[in-house]
Design a protein around this motif. Structure first.
Motif, PDB file in Angstrom:
ATOM      1  N   TYR A  13      -6.919   4.229  -6.306  1.00 27.86           N
ATOM      2  CA  TYR A  13      -8.177   3.998  -7.032  1.00 27.86           C
ATOM      3  C   TYR A  13      -8.414   2.502  -7.257  1.00 27.86           C
ATOM      4  N   ALA A  14      -7.378   1.772  -7.626  1.00 20.23           N
ATOM      5  CA  ALA A  14      -7.519   0.332  -7.877  1.00 20.23           C
ATOM      6  C   ALA A  14      -7.888  -0.419  -6.601  1.00 20.23           C
ATOM      7  N   GLU A  15      -7.307   0.004  -5.473  1.00 18.67           N
ATOM      8  CA  GLU A  15      -7.631  -0.643  -4.194  1.00 18.67           C
ATOM      9  C   GLU A  15      -9.098  -0.435  -3.851  1.00 18.67           C
ATOM     10  N   ALA A  16      -9.611   0.788  -4.020  1.00 15.49           N
ATOM     11  CA  ALA A  16     -11.022   1.064  -3.725  1.00 15.49           C
ATOM     12  C   ALA A  16     -11.933   0.235  -4.636  1.00 15.49           C
ATOM     13  N   MET A  18     -11.267  -2.703  -5.945  1.00 14.57           N
ATOM     14  CA  MET A  18     -11.255  -4.086  -5.455  1.00 14.57           C
ATOM     15  C   MET A  18     -12.266  -4.268  -4.334  1.00 14.57           C
ATOM     16  N   LEU A  19     -12.297  -3.314  -3.406  1.00 18.94           N
ATOM     17  CA  LEU A  19     -13.232  -3.405  -2.290  1.00 18.94           C
ATOM     18  C   LEU A  19     -14.679  -3.294  -2.780  1.00 18.94           C
ATOM     19  N   ASP A  20     -14.942  -2.356  -3.688  1.00 22.07           N
ATOM     20  CA  ASP A  20     -16.297  -2.197  -4.216  1.00 22.07           C
ATOM     21  C   ASP A  20     -16.763  -3.443  -4.957  1.00 22.07           C
ATOM     22  N   GLU A  21     -15.834  -4.158  -5.568  1.00 20.29           N
ATOM     23  CA  GLU A  21     -16.165  -5.373  -6.314  1.00 20.29           C
ATOM     24  C   GLU A  21     -16.048  -6.630  -5.444  1.00 20.29           C
ATOM     25  N   LEU A  22     -15.836  -6.431  -4.133  1.00 21.34           N
ATOM     26  CA  LEU A  22     -15.765  -7.515  -3.148  1.00 21.34           C
ATOM     27  C   LEU A  22     -14.662  -8.527  -3.472  1.00 21.34           C
ATOM     28  N   ARG A  23     -13.568  -8.050  -4.017  1.00 22.37           N
ATOM     29  CA  ARG A  23     -12.417  -8.890  -4.363  1.00 22.37           C
ATOM     30  C   ARG A  23     -11.432  -8.880  -3.183  1.00 22.37           C
ATOM     31  N   PHE A  24     -11.878  -9.459  -2.075  1.00 27.65           N
ATOM     32  CA  PHE A  24     -11.149  -9.331  -0.821  1.00 27.65           C
ATOM     33  C   PHE A  24      -9.828 -10.087  -0.805  1.00 27.65           C
ATOM     34  N   GLU A  25      -9.745 -11.236  -1.433  1.00 29.18           N
ATOM     35  CA  GLU A  25      -8.467 -11.978  -1.479  1.00 29.18           C
ATOM     36  C   GLU A  25      -7.408 -11.159  -2.204  1.00 29.18           C
ATOM     37  N   GLU A  26      -7.796 -10.611  -3.343  1.00 27.16           N
ATOM     38  CA  GLU A  26      -6.867  -9.780  -4.119  1.00 27.16           C
ATOM     39  C   GLU A  26      -6.458  -8.555  -3.309  1.00 27.16           C
ATOM     40  N   TRP A  27      -7.427  -7.961  -2.602  1.00 30.12           N
ATOM     41  CA  TRP A  27      -7.172  -6.785  -1.767  1.00 30.12           C
ATOM     42  C   TRP A  27      -6.197  -7.129  -0.645  1.00 30.12           C
ATOM     43  N   LEU A  28      -6.409  -8.258  -0.003  1.00 27.50           N
ATOM     44  CA  LEU A  28      -5.543  -8.659   1.104  1.00 27.50           C
ATOM     45  C   LEU A  28      -4.100  -8.850   0.628  1.00 27.50           C
ATOM     46  N   ASN A  29      -3.928  -9.288  -0.599  1.00 31.26           N
ATOM     47  CA  ASN A  29      -2.587  -9.483  -1.152  1.00 31.26           C
ATOM     48  C   ASN A  29      -1.849  -8.176  -1.400  1.00 31.26           C
ATOM     49  N   LEU A  30      -2.540  -7.046  -1.293  1.00 26.98           N
ATOM     50  CA  LEU A  30      -1.872  -5.748  -1.421  1.00 26.98           C
ATOM     51  C   LEU A  30      -1.054  -5.399  -0.175  1.00 26.98           C
ATOM     52  N   TYR A  31      -1.328  -6.063   0.945  1.00 22.65           N
ATOM     53  CA  TYR A  31      -0.679  -5.740   2.215  1.00 22.65           C
ATOM     54  C   TYR A  31       0.676  -6.423   2.358  1.00 22.65           C
ATOM     55  N   THR A  32       1.594  -5.729   3.006  1.00 24.17           N
ATOM     56  CA  THR A  32       2.854  -6.350   3.384  1.00 24.17           C
ATOM     57  C   THR A  32       2.566  -7.359   4.493  1.00 24.17           C
ATOM     58  N   ASP A  33       3.507  -8.246   4.758  1.00 25.58           N
ATOM     59  CA  ASP A  33       3.307  -9.231   5.823  1.00 25.58           C
ATOM     60  C   ASP A  33       3.122  -8.567   7.181  1.00 25.58           C
TER      61      ASP A  33
END
Length: 163
Positions: A13-16, A18-33
């Motif tokens: 839910y938090a990831e979705a 982030m995307l809806d709020e256009l917080r792409f930098e924060e979203w990208l930081n959710l990914y592993t390398d």
């Protein structure tokens, strides 16, 4: 960390959001390398490397897209696209071959409706997302986000944002 089902569901839910709020930098930081974002081109597609996909992007390509979306010279994003996720309750997939909770690997499946809009154009997509999550340094990270569209084999215009 030993993530609970509630932690896994809250993460989705938090990831979705982030995307809806256009917080792409924060979203990208959710990914592993070594994380990937995958949108198969065919139902039941098992391999993103041996078959064409709508998208199969590693963290570097995701970074390029995030920077493009933030750019002042990205004329296709003036005005910016917006999106909204409507999620069915996520389900923790215990029987999935990639799931190993004792080893910090989890799989969560979520059906969704997703709307992307820019100017007068609004496009609705439907499908399900499968998150392959891992526990790293006490936090959950995305190793793979697979987005299966119901009509994955249709002709699409540009998908600007992330589902």
């Amino acid at each position: 960390m030993s993530a609970s089902d509630r932690d896994l569901i809250d993460f989705v839910y938090a990831e979705a959001r982030m995307l809806d709020e256009l917080r792409f930098e924060e979203w990208l930081n959710l990914y592993t390398d070594d994380g990937h974002y995958w949108m198969p081109l065919a139902h039941g597609q098992a391999d993103p490397r041996l078959h064409a996909s709508l998208m199969y992007e590693d963290k570097l390509l995701l970074r390029v897209r995030v920077e493009r979306l933030a750019g002042q010279r990205t004329f296709s994003q003036q005005p910016k696209s917006r999106c909204h996720h409507l999620l069915q309750a996520p389900s923790v997939e215990r029987d999935h071959p990639e799931a190993a909770p004792a080893e910090g690997r989890h799989v969560v499946r979520t059906a969704f409706h997703y709307v992307e809009t820019r100017l007068d154009a609004q496009t609705l997509y439907a499908g399900w997302t499968t998150h392959h999550l891992v526990e790293q340094d006490g936090v959950l990270r995305i190793r793979l986000k697979r987005v299966d569209l119901v009509n994955c084999d249709a002709a699409f215009g540009n998908i600007q944002l992330f589902m």
